[in-house]
Write a protein that holds these residues in place. Structure first.
Motif, mmCIF file in Angstrom:
data_model
loop_
_atom_site.group_PDB
_atom_site.id
_atom_site.type_symbol
_atom_site.label_atom_id
_atom_site.label_comp_id
_atom_site.label_asym_id
_atom_site.label_seq_id
_atom_site.Cartn_x
_atom_site.Cartn_y
_atom_site.Cartn_z
ATOM 1 N N ILE A 1 -23.305 5.970 12.352
ATOM 2 C CA ILE A 1 -23.974 4.669 12.313
ATOM 3 C C ILE A 1 -24.206 4.261 10.857
ATOM 4 N N GLU B 1 -29.083 0.333 17.289
ATOM 5 C CA GLU B 1 -28.000 1.324 17.195
ATOM 6 C C GLU B 1 -28.513 2.697 16.778
ATOM 7 N N TYR C 1 -32.035 -6.053 8.751
ATOM 8 C CA TYR C 1 -32.753 -5.762 10.001
ATOM 9 C C TYR C 1 -34.255 -5.994 9.851
ATOM 10 N N THR D 1 -29.887 9.262 9.336
ATOM 11 C CA THR D 1 -28.496 9.029 9.747
ATOM 12 C C THR D 1 -27.591 10.174 9.303
ATOM 13 N N PRO E 1 -33.761 0.416 14.563
ATOM 14 C CA PRO E 1 -32.697 -0.524 14.927
ATOM 15 C C PRO E 1 -32.051 -0.092 16.239
ATOM 16 N N THR F 1 -26.491 1.125 9.256
ATOM 17 C CA THR F 1 -27.321 -0.065 9.459
ATOM 18 C C THR F 1 -27.698 -0.699 8.123
ATOM 19 N N ASN F 2 -27.634 -2.050 8.074
ATOM 20 C CA ASN F 2 -28.154 -2.779 6.922
ATOM 21 C C ASN F 2 -29.660 -2.925 7.120
#
Length: 252
Positions: free
Chosen positions: A201, A90, A208, A189, A88, A203-204
Motif C-alpha cells: 500500500i 486501504e 487524506y 506500511t 485510510p 497512501t498520500n
C-alpha cells in the motif's frame, strides 16, 4: 393684567408637571418598539434584504467560529467520534493485521498523529470562513435563510473548499512531520508490506488528512447551522430573532 398672567403661568406649569409625571412611566425602549411597530422593523416585522443579509452573516460568523474553535484544540478531532480520523480505507486491513500480531501501539500512534495534524490545520479555517461570509451577496443570504437546513453549509462547501485545500495542505504536511505521523505510517506500511503475499500500500497521507480535516469542519458547521435554525435560544439578538422568525413563518 399681571394677575391674569400669573394665573395663566401657574396653569401651564400644572399641565407641564402632569405631563412629566405621565411620561415617567414611558421607557426609551417603549418608544423604540412603537416606532419599530409602525415601520415594520421590530423583531416581529418583515426583515428587509439588508437585515436578512446582516442576520445571516451574524449567525454564520457565530456558528463557524464555534465549530472551528472546537476542532482546533487538542482532541478536537481525536475526541469527537463524528469527525475522528481513522486509518485510510486501504490501510484498515493493514491495521487489523498488525493489531493481530501485537502492534497495537504502532497503530494507535498513527491514528493519534493523523488527528493532531487535522487539529493543527483547523486553526486556519476560521479566517477563510469569515472571508466567505463577508463576500456573501444579498441573494446568497436570502437563499440561505429560506433554503434547506444545510443551505449555509452547502454555500461554504462551494466557496471555501478549494481555498481550504490550498491552505490546509502545507499545514497538514508540516503537522504530520511534527507529530511523527509520516514516520509512524511509514513504519506501519513497512511492517505490513514485509508480510508474505500482501499487496503493498502507498497512501498520500497529506491528501487524506487534508480532506478529512475539511470534511470534519463542514460537519461542525452543519451542526451549528441546525442549532441556529432550530434552537430559539441560539437566536441571541433581536436581529436574529426577527430574521429567523421570518424564515420560520415563510417555511411554515
Amino acid at each position: 393684567m399681571k394677575r391674569i398672567n400669573i394665573l395663566t403661568t401657574s396653569f401651564l406649569a400644572l399641565i407641564l408637571l402632569a405631563n412629566l409625571q405621565g411620561c415617567a412611566e414611558i421607557k426609551p425602549s417603549d418608544i423604540f418598539n412603537k416606532v419599530n411597530e409602525k415601520q415594520g422593523t421590530g423583531a416581529a416585522g418583515t426583515p428587509t434584504s439588508l437585515e436578512i443579509s446582516q442576520g445571516i452573516k451574524e449567525a454564520l460568523q457565530i456558528g463557524v467560529s464555534a465549530g472551528a474553535d472546537r476542532l482546533s484544540v487538542k482532541d478536537g478531532f481525536f475526541g469527537n467520534l463524528a469527525v475522528k480520523i481513522l486509518m485510510p480505507p486501504e490501510a484498515q486491513k493493514v491495521e487489523k493485521t498488525l493489531r493481530g500480531i501485537g502492534l497495537n501501539t504502532l497503530c494507535d500512534n498513527v491514528i493519534v498523529s493523523l488527528n493532531r495534524a487535522a487539529e493543527d490545520a483547523a486553526t486556519e479555517a476560521k479566517p477563510i470562513f469569515i472571508a466567505a461570509i463577508k463576500q456573501m451577496t444579498l441573494a446568497d443570504a436570502t437563499n440561505i435563510l429560506l433554503g434547506n437546513n444545510d443551505a449555509a453549509t452547502t454555500y461554504f462547501k462551494r466557496v471555501t473548499t478549494t481555498q481550504l485545500m490550498q491552505k490546509f495542505s502545507p499545514i497538514v504536511t508540516n503537522s504530520l512531520n511534527k507529530v511523527n505521523a509520516t514516520k509512524y505510517y511509514s513504519d506501519l506500511t513497512t511492517q505490513y508490506n514485509r508480510l508474505p503475499l500482501v499487496k503493498p500500500i502507498n497512501t498520500n497521507l497529506t491528501e487524506y488528512v487534508t480532506q478529512k480535516a475539511i470534511d470534519g469542519l463542514f460537519i461542525e458547521v452543519a451542526k451549528e447551522e441546525l442549532k441556529i435554525r432550530g434552537n430559539l435560544n441560539a437566536r441571541s439578538t433581536t436581529l436574529l430573532q426577527k430574521v429567523f422568525g421570518y424564515a420560520d413563518k415563510k417555511k411554515g
